[in-house]
Each structure stands twice: as structure tokens, then as C-alpha cells.
Design a protein around this motif. Structure first.
Motif, mmCIF file in Angstrom:
data_model
loop_
_atom_site.group_PDB
_atom_site.id
_atom_site.type_symbol
_atom_site.label_atom_id
_atom_site.label_comp_id
_atom_site.label_asym_id
_atom_site.label_seq_id
_atom_site.Cartn_x
_atom_site.Cartn_y
_atom_site.Cartn_z
ATOM 1 N N ALA A 252 21.278 45.755 39.723
ATOM 2 C CA ALA A 252 20.111 45.079 40.296
ATOM 3 C C ALA A 252 20.500 43.926 41.218
ATOM 4 C CB ALA A 252 19.218 44.554 39.171
ATOM 5 N N ILE A 253 21.717 43.406 41.073
ATOM 6 C CA ILE A 253 22.156 42.297 41.928
ATOM 7 C C ILE A 253 22.274 42.801 43.360
ATOM 8 C CG2 ILE A 253 24.020 40.645 42.361
ATOM 9 C CD1 ILE A 253 24.736 40.904 39.376
ATOM 10 N N PRO A 254 21.679 42.099 44.330
ATOM 11 C CA PRO A 254 21.754 42.568 45.723
ATOM 12 C C PRO A 254 23.197 42.750 46.178
ATOM 13 C CG PRO A 254 20.167 40.782 45.518
ATOM 14 C CD PRO A 254 20.883 40.875 44.202
ATOM 15 N N GLY A 255 23.406 43.753 47.023
ATOM 16 C CA GLY A 255 24.734 44.039 47.543
ATOM 17 C C GLY A 255 25.072 43.181 48.743
ATOM 18 N N LYS A 256 26.071 43.607 49.479
ATOM 19 C CA LYS A 256 26.566 42.858 50.627
ATOM 20 C C LYS A 256 25.457 42.632 51.641
ATOM 21 C CE LYS A 256 29.585 44.819 53.391
ATOM 22 N NZ LYS A 256 30.845 45.357 53.929
ATOM 23 N N GLU B 158 35.672 45.716 50.855
ATOM 24 C CA GLU B 158 34.375 45.223 50.421
ATOM 25 C C GLU B 158 34.494 44.023 49.502
ATOM 26 O OE1 GLU B 158 31.594 46.507 51.627
ATOM 27 O OE2 GLU B 158 32.637 48.081 52.734
ATOM 28 N N ASP B 159 35.533 44.007 48.676
ATOM 29 C CA ASP B 159 35.762 42.896 47.746
ATOM 30 C C ASP B 159 37.205 42.971 47.274
ATOM 31 O OD1 ASP B 159 35.313 40.658 46.236
ATOM 32 O OD2 ASP B 159 33.684 41.514 45.049
ATOM 33 N N VAL B 160 37.692 41.872 46.680
ATOM 34 C CA VAL B 160 39.077 41.840 46.225
ATOM 35 C C VAL B 160 39.186 40.978 44.971
ATOM 36 C CG1 VAL B 160 39.621 39.876 47.745
ATOM 37 C CG2 VAL B 160 41.465 41.353 46.923
ATOM 38 N N ARG B 161 40.021 41.399 44.058
ATOM 39 C CA ARG B 161 40.324 40.624 42.850
ATOM 40 C C ARG B 161 41.832 40.671 42.635
ATOM 41 N NH1 ARG B 161 36.290 44.309 40.780
ATOM 42 N NH2 ARG B 161 34.204 43.387 40.895
ATOM 43 N N ILE B 162 42.347 39.635 41.981
ATOM 44 C CA ILE B 162 43.794 39.578 41.730
ATOM 45 C C ILE B 162 44.037 39.259 40.260
ATOM 46 C CG2 ILE B 162 45.982 38.495 42.359
ATOM 47 C CD1 ILE B 162 44.742 37.671 44.992
#
Length: 354
Positions: free
Chosen positions: A273-277, A314-318
Motif C-alpha cells: 500500500a505504500i506509494p512507489g517511486k 530502483e533501490d539499494v541496500r548494503i
């Protein structure tokens, strides 16, 4: 009352948000007056180019109140007493400040505001004219707000390059309780389970626990004020959470896999439900994992390699390796582009994982 913002703009409270507003107004060529109980903060903000200390003869057109939640109501009332300026604020709760000034003879000049932006740092030295760029900024008029006052506040939002979102005070407070205040409290409870954990338990920490607990590192004093000021909306949601927590405990105790799955599915539905980019619908993504050494410039090279492959990140995590100077980078890309990116990176010598 004019509906065109020409200044001067007074900023009361030269912390992170107040000084950032002041810097954005100065960038737009407006005269900015700075007021703070801390003379040192005013000197620092002035040295950063955020404006000048207000003199007794100055008459602002717009006053922006950027003080801690416990002082919002009285500071807004004093600003309404001082001349005929339109007054707004950047506080994270709106019903309380409005109630404090609802009977004021100048209440029509008050329009609440709340920029959804911030930083883990605080104070004027952390400020930036770009802090609000592209971020939502709740504009919260009350039933008696003058239309010209609302227009003036929305011009301030535009000057700060933010996106105005109109809400009533009550809707605003319910919205921030749902999207900010209750999540922060739940993150704090989860983080609290780690405080006295044995070191060998903590060595198993991964990106998941960091994601869940990150916001719990915020100032307890400030967030305590925010939550207390929004008690009604927060308590209503916490009551719902308590009911679902009881149901969760009962499902686990009874080994009721169906009930447990149903509760977990509600969480999945919430994330969707959280809006996307850019505020659009959430788009399906896929993940490519890449091992990288912990050294300067490596992420720039990785992103450049993805660009050469024609794939947008689109997104990144480390996630960092506990035993080696190596990180595992999680690249989120459009679904269907992951295999192409993986092959392209491997051809360039990057170590990828599925």
C-alpha cells in the motif's frame, strides 16, 4: 493581507528545519529574519547565509515557527500577537497547536504546516536549502484560516521546492500517527530487545534488523514530545496493534499456521500500500546481490557498471560482512531486468549471488 510572498520572512527556531527553511528563502531572494532563544544558533545560521537577527523595527510578512513540540502553541500565539503577519509552523502535530490558538483574535492568520523531511543530524550546521526538495509538505488550514494566508504558506512550500498536501488538522494527526509515530514506537520496542542481548546473539544481526530498528535511534526527548502531543491518534492505533499482538501470540501458541499466515499477509498488504517511486503505484522488482570490497569508489564503479548495462537501480541496500572488509550490495531493479544485469556485471568481473 497580501496573497503574494515578498518578505520579510521570520524564522523562529534556527535548528535543522528552521535554518533549512531560511536558507531556501534566502536562495529565493527573500529577506529572512532569525529568532531563537539560543543566540549562538542565530549567529551560526547567519554565518551560513540563512538571514539576519531580527531587529525590533522589523515587520515580517510571514512567520515560520520551528520550535520543539512543547513550545509550539505558545510561540504561535506570541507570533500572532506581534503584528499582522501570517503564521505557520513546521511541527509534526497539528490539532494541539490549532486548539491553543483557536480563540485568538488573529487565528485567521494561522495555517499549520509540516514538512515530511529531516535528518539524523540536528542544529543549524545540519541545515540545507535542498532539505525539502521533492518532499511532501502538509499544509493544514483550519476552518477559519484566511484564503490569502493559505496561499502565502503554499508559496513558502513552493519556494522550498516541496510538494504541498492539503489536510485538516485531525486528518493530519491520524496520518502521521499511522505513518510515523506508531512505526517509531514499534521500532523502539524491537530495538529495546537488543540492548542487553549477548554479543554472540548480536553477531547474527543482518540488514533486516537494521531496517526495522533504524528510526529508533532518534532523540527520545524530542520524539517523546511528539508522541505525547498526538496521544489520541497514537493510542487508537496502539490499541489496534495490541489486539493483533494478542491474536499473533495466540496463533503461535496454538501452532495455528492459517491464522499466523493471515496476520503476516496483512503485513505484506501494508507494504504494497505504500506509494512507489515518485508517488506512483508499486512496480514489481527483482534483486541482484553483489559482493564488493569496503573501499572508496567501489559503489560508484558498481553503479556505473549498471548504467553501462542499461539497467536503472530502483533501490539499494548494503549488508556488511562481520568478519571481512566486504559488503553485500542488494540492487533492486525492474522485474525482468535482473538476469541481464547479473550477466553484465559478471562479464565485468563483479561477483554476484542469487
Amino acid at each position: 493581507m497580501s496573497d503574494r510572498l515578498t518578505g520579510p520572512v521570520e524564522v523562529i527556531g534556527t535548528g535543522l528545519l528552521g535554518t533549512s527553511v531560511a536558507l531556501a528563502c534566502r536562495r529565493a531572494g527573500l529577506d529572512v529574519l532569525l529568532t531563537d532563544v539560543s543566540a549562538e544558533h542565530v549567529r551560526t545560521a547567519s554565518a551560513l547565509g540563512a538571514g539576519r537577527a531580527r531587529a525590533a523595527e522589523d515587520r515580517p510578512q510571514l512567520v515560520v515557527v520551528a520550535v520543539p513540540p512543547d513550545h509550539l502553541g505558545v510561540t504561535i500565539a506570541r507570533a500572532l500577537d506581534d503584528g499582522d503577519a501570517v503564521v505557520t509552523d513546521v511541527g509534526s502535530v497539528k490539532a494541539g497547536p490549532y486548539a491553543a490558538v483557536a480563540a485568538h483574535p488573529g487565528a485567521s492568520r494561522y495555517v499549520g504546516g509540516h514538512p515530511m523531511a529531516g535528518s539524523e543530524r540536528s542544529g543549524p550546521l545540519a541545515a540545507s536549502a535542498d532539505l525539502f526538495e521533492g518532499r511532501p509538505w502538509a499544509v493544514v488550514p483550519h476552518p477559519g484560516s484566511h484564503p490569502d494566508a493559505v496561499a502565502l504558506v503554499e508559496q513558502l512550500v513552493a519556494i522550498c521546492a516541496a510538494v504541498a498536501v492539503r489536510l485538516t488538522p485531525e486528518d493530519h494527526d491520524r496520518a502521521v500517527a499511522r505513518t510515523s509515530h506508531v512505526p517509531h514506537l514499534l521500532a523502539s520496542l524491537a530495538a529495546g530487545r537488543l540492548a542487553d542481548a549477548p554479543a554472540d546473539h548480536l553477531r547474527l544481526s543482518g540488514q533486516g534488523v537494521r531496517d526495522v530498528t533504524r528510526v529508533a535511534a532518534g532523540s527520545p526527548e524530542l520524539y517523546g514530545q511528539i508522541v505525547a502531543a498526538n496521544a489520541d491518534a497514537v493510542l487508537g492505533l496502539l490499541g489496534e496493534v495490541r489486539g493483533e499482538l494478542d491474536a499473533l501470540i495466540a496463533a503461535i501458541a496454538a501452532a495455528d499456521g492459517g491464522a499466523l499466515a493471515s496476520l503476516l499477509e496483512q503485513g505484506v498488504a501494508g507494504t504494497r500500500a505504500i506509494p512507489g517511486k515518485h508517488g506512483g503505484p508499486v512496480r514489481p522488482t527483482a534483486t541482484v546481490f553483489v559482493s564488493v570490497p569496503d573501499e572508496p569508489g567501489v559503489l560508484a564503479r558498481l553503479f556505473a557498471a549498471a548504467g553501462e548495462a542499461g539497467v536503472n537501480i530502483e533501490d539499494v541496500r548494503i549488508d556488511h560482512d562481520l568478519g571481512r572488509a566486504v559488503g553485500l550490495v542488494e540492487l533492486l531493479v525492474e522485474e525482468g531486468r535482473d538476469e541481464h544485469l547479473r550477466e553484465s556485471l559478471e562479464s565485468r568481473g563483479w561477483a554476484t549471488h542469487r
